[in-house]
Design a protein around this motif. Structure first.
Motif, PDB file in Angstrom:
ATOM      1  N   ASP A   1      -6.363 -30.683  -2.793  1.00 12.49           N
ATOM      2  CA  ASP A   1      -5.272 -31.610  -2.470  1.00 12.49           C
ATOM      3  C   ASP A   1      -5.191 -32.739  -3.485  1.00 12.49           C
ATOM      4  OD1 ASP A   1      -4.549 -30.126  -0.303  1.00 12.49           O
ATOM      5  OD2 ASP A   1      -5.278 -31.525   1.212  1.00 12.49           O
TER       6      ASP A   1
ATOM      7  N   PRO B   1      -0.465 -27.593   0.860  1.00 17.78           N
ATOM      8  CA  PRO B   1       0.287 -28.591   1.639  1.00 17.78           C
ATOM      9  C   PRO B   1       1.763 -28.585   1.228  1.00 17.78           C
ATOM     10  CG  PRO B   1      -0.891 -29.688  -0.124  1.00 17.78           C
ATOM     11  CD  PRO B   1      -1.255 -28.220  -0.209  1.00 17.78           C
TER      12      PRO B   1
ATOM     13  N   LYS C   1     -10.707 -28.088   0.390  1.00 11.50           N
ATOM     14  CA  LYS C   1      -9.379 -28.647   0.628  1.00 11.50           C
ATOM     15  C   LYS C   1      -9.202 -30.024  -0.014  1.00 11.50           C
ATOM     16  CE  LYS C   1      -6.215 -30.090   4.297  1.00 11.50           C
ATOM     17  NZ  LYS C   1      -5.035 -29.618   3.557  1.00 11.50           N
TER      18      LYS C   1
END
Length: 437
Positions: A295, A420, A291
């Protein structure tokens, strides 16, 4: 296991940018010695050659990294590289022969106001010479040879500079001279590529028992032809439509604006090409995507490119006054739409990763190719109801729709990673507002 953006990633990013930025640095040189009509011809030929490379590459531009990491076996990896280079070389030569046999028919479709001779034939030579570099560039990234890649890129940039200056000052200041100069620079790098790739090709040809595997790979990689073709349609259809429905002068004006915004696209693709092998390596070793790494890649590139887009948007008219002659004076506000489309393009490159990883080449192709066809339709509609500036709006709308569609189908496909979406949406909206105001 920890995967991070190391020095090689930076070297690949910088290396991919250097030759393309050299073209940008040559802009004052081009716009001083070429009238808008001739500059429009040069940029159109440069755009169309990338279109031909799609068919010469047979999709290996996109599929090679995925195939390379399919097995953790050195002989297999060497064989994949040899296979890719051999197939691309054969397809390039065959396509060149077809283009020469049907020159009048195909040339008449490609060019309307641009003379078939010599530009069509220069286009073929240019495309063929670069096709031998496709797999070579992928190999250097896959083997993490950033220093070699950077040295080749610097050499290519210097060759572009020297050949352009030589041809213009000692032969003729014309569109033909500029294209010939670019061809000479490309051929020299191609010779280096062929020499470097020879051991891989030799190994592949000796392993005859693996030829069946080649056909399986072709089944996977061929649909990517239409996927890559879609990107070429986005980059070339605007020039073709303006060339056919408007004047060469307006083609030159549009091309100059697009060339400056292309700096941002160079940065976006260079970053993605440097990071992309890390995605495949991570997924192959861990079975999922981390992650924090994802991101930083998605949000970080969006912020970085967004700031660049805002700077270009607010300064482009001043920059063009500095780098070009009075013949190029125009209000380049239309580039705002091109800048936004590049931001969409950047997101798409990350959203499309699961399709490559899961070998869903057909699904990805349908999405990109449909968007490209939509772009062509909008190009024709907009230029007939308005002027060439609306072509930029067409590109933004088409890529925006494409990102939305790929997002819908990809958000649940990532391995152990959730996009996200709220952060991406808010960030992108803020950047677009700052570009347009």
């Amino acid at each position: 296991m920890k995967i991070r953006l190391n020095n090689s990633t930076i070297l690949f990013t910088v290396g991919a940018m250097i030759p393309k930025l050299m073209v940008f640095l040559l802009l004052p040189f081009y716009t001083h010695y070429l009238v808008p009509e001739e500059y429009g011809i040069v940029t159109t030929v440069n755009a169309i050659y990338s279109f031909l490379l799609v068919f010469m590459g047979l999709g290996y531009q996109s599929s090679t990294p995925r195939l390379y990491y399919e097995k953790n076996n050195n002989d297999y990896k060497v064989r994949i590289i040899g296979e890719s280079f051999t197939i691309v070389s054969i397809s390039s030569l065959l396509l060149m022969i077809l283009l020469l046999i049907f020159d009048q028919q195909i040339g008449g479709i490609v060019f309307s106001k641009i003379p078939l001779s010599p530009y069509y034939y220069l286009l073929i030579i240019y495309s063929l010479s670069f096709s031998f570099q496709i797999v070579f560039q992928s190999l250097l990234r896959l083997e993490d040879k950033g220093k070699i890649y950077l040295k080749i890129s610097i050499l290519q940039a210097l060759l572009l500079l020297l050949t352009n200056l030589t041809f213009v000052f000692f032969i003729e200041a014309s569109a033909v001279s500029i294209i010939l100069a670019n061809i000479v620079a490309t051929v020299i790098i191609t010779i280096i590529s062929i020499v470097y790739m020879f051991p891989y090709v030799k190994f592949y040809l000796k392993n005859r028992f693996e030829y069946k595997e080649t056909f399986e790979h072709l089944k996977f990689t061929t649909p990517f032809v239409f996927h890559i073709l879609s990107w070429s349609i986005f980059s070339v259809s605007d020039r073709i439509v303006i060339e056919k429905y408007d004047t060469l002068n307006n083609l030159g004006i549009y091309s100059l604006g697009a060339q400056i915004t292309a700096v941002l696209m160079i940065v976006a693709t260079s970053i993605n090409q440097a990071i992309n092998p890390k995605f495949f390596e991570m997924n192959a070793k861990l079975g999922y995507l981390k992650k924090d790494f994802m991101d930083k890649s998605i949000l970080g590139s969006t912020i970085f490119l967004g700031v660049g887009a805002i700077v270009i948007s607010k300064s482009i008219n001043y920059v063009i006054k500095i780098v070009s002659s009075d013949q190029y004076n125009y209000d380049y506000e239309f580039v705002n739409f091109l800048l936004i489309s590049i931001l969409f393009h950047n997101l798409y490159m990350y959203f499309a990763f699961p399709f490559f990883q899961r070998k869903k080449s057909l699904s990805l192709t349908i999405i990109t190719f449909s968007s490209a066809i939509l772009n062509i339709i909008l190009n024709i509609i907009f230029i007939n109801i308005g002027d060439f500036e609306l072509i930029a709006l067409s590109t933004m709308i088409s890529k925006g729709i494409m990102v939305l569609v790929i997002l819908i189908y990809s958000k649940d496909e990532f391995s152990g990673y959730k996009l996200p979406l709220m952060k991406i949406t808010l960030l992108l909206t803020l950047i677009i507002i700052l570009i347009l105001i």
